[in-house]
Motif scaffolding. Sequence first.
Motif, PDB file in Angstrom:
ATOM      1  N   ASP A 186       0.833  -1.199   0.000  1.00 54.05           N
ATOM      2  CA  ASP A 186       0.000   0.000   0.000  1.00 54.05           C
ATOM      3  C   ASP A 186       0.870   1.252   0.000  1.00 54.05           C
ATOM      4  OD1 ASP A 186      -2.753   1.252   0.404  1.00 54.05           O
ATOM      5  OD2 ASP A 186      -1.672   2.042   2.132  1.00 54.05           O
ATOM      6  N   GLU A 209       1.023   4.030  -2.942  1.00 55.97           N
ATOM      7  CA  GLU A 209       0.746   5.428  -2.614  1.00 55.97           C
ATOM      8  C   GLU A 209       1.884   6.336  -3.087  1.00 55.97           C
ATOM      9  OE1 GLU A 209      -1.562   8.548  -1.222  1.00 55.97           O
ATOM     10  OE2 GLU A 209      -2.066   6.419  -1.492  1.00 55.97           O
ATOM     11  N   ARG A 236      -3.806   5.479  -8.053  1.00 49.47           N
ATOM     12  CA  ARG A 236      -3.349   4.275  -7.340  1.00 49.47           C
ATOM     13  C   ARG A 236      -3.494   3.034  -8.211  1.00 49.47           C
ATOM     14  NH1 ARG A 236      -2.702   3.862  -1.815  1.00 49.47           N
ATOM     15  NH2 ARG A 236      -3.794   1.863  -1.817  1.00 49.47           N
TER      16      ARG A 236
END
Length: 449
Positions: free
Chosen positions: A174, A178, A198
Amino acid sequence: MAEIRLAIEWAVVNGHPRDDRDPMVTPGGDGTPSLREHAVPELAMVRETHPATTRALIADGLDLVHRLPLIWAVVEAGECEPWVARKVAVISRALLTEQVGRVDRAVAKAIGGHAPSTVLEIARAKVIEADPETHRAEQERSRHERYVRLSRTDEFGYRLIIARVTAGDAAWIDAMVERVAEILAETMGHDHNHDELRSLALGWLARPVDLLKLLLEHTRPGADTDTETGEPQQPAWAPDHMADTVDRLCSLPARKLAMLRGRGRLFVHLTDDALRTGRGVARIEGVGPIDVRQLHEVLGNADISLTPVLDLAQRSRVDAYEHPEVVKDHVWVQTGGDCFPWTPRTATRDGVDYDHAIPYDDTGPPGQTGPHNSGPLRRRHHRTKTHGGYTTRVVGPGRHLWRTPHGQAFLVDHTGTHRLPEQRGTAMAEAIQDGVELYFTAPVAYRTA
């Protein structure tokens, strides 16, 4: 309700093998009777469903009758939705016969007066109470279940990636997504929303060299420098050999860097008009239909090797039992998937057997292997056809005629699966023996040599 009763009766009728080569299966839970494995597809054809769907119906019906009789009595009385009872049968299938009674008693009291979600919660709770040790073992086993899966392509050419990873890996993935999304926001402008960026960032993870270059080019100034000396500082989490690894990557020639990407094999189908105009629909095997203009998203970052166009007009035949690759490609392209009745066309060409419709005979005539006598079948469907008393004939390019042990006839072609009157099925099978393809258009028929 009527379908559940039919499934139960079919299991009773086919509860004994015909001979030593007729395998038996037990789709239901502990304590339920077995039935002939090859009887399941015939009921599926009559119901116009996939065999797995019919097998599940049989399993649920047998569980309700033999393992959950109190719940079955409520179903027969019309006091609950049959699908709720079937879900309870699935939830409790792993329990032994002496354990499942706890579920049967508790759910039978609730199933007629509570919402389905409440009933299923009660069922799950009683399954845990009935066998807590197995539940704990399942919890432990689930910790080792990891996967990364792709959904089917939607109508706009996009797919979902669903993964089960550790919490730590998920946090780092993640964070990387990001960070790349932040860089893309700088380089692509602010015309894209955050979720879209994303999504684009995740695609960069599949191109490690491009990703490394992007990250190096957008390293934050001073982010990793010692505040006292001003010298570059290695992050605490970075392994000692990271600097050497980066140096080695930077020294590799471009061609070798490109080879760090994975290799894949895609089969793309499109018309000459779509190729010429750049408009239309392309079909990617294992992905589905997409707009031709989206091909660059799939192929734009890859080195492509093109293969010649396959001429389907040339029906090549060989004398060997094995199918050469050129014959496999021909059979696959003209059939488009598993040719078993009512089967979704989701199989890949590497996931099927290429079956001789008329079994291969070592002492028979030459040219038995070819598109005229071959069809792609998943292994389970291949076994059913070979040992279950089903017959099939290739009655034209991409057209497969099936007949069940009880005389039901089905035609599988590019339009799907269609039930045929027995007389038409017989006529088509006899005509193809003379090298004639027989087509029917209501209410008349015509023949083509």
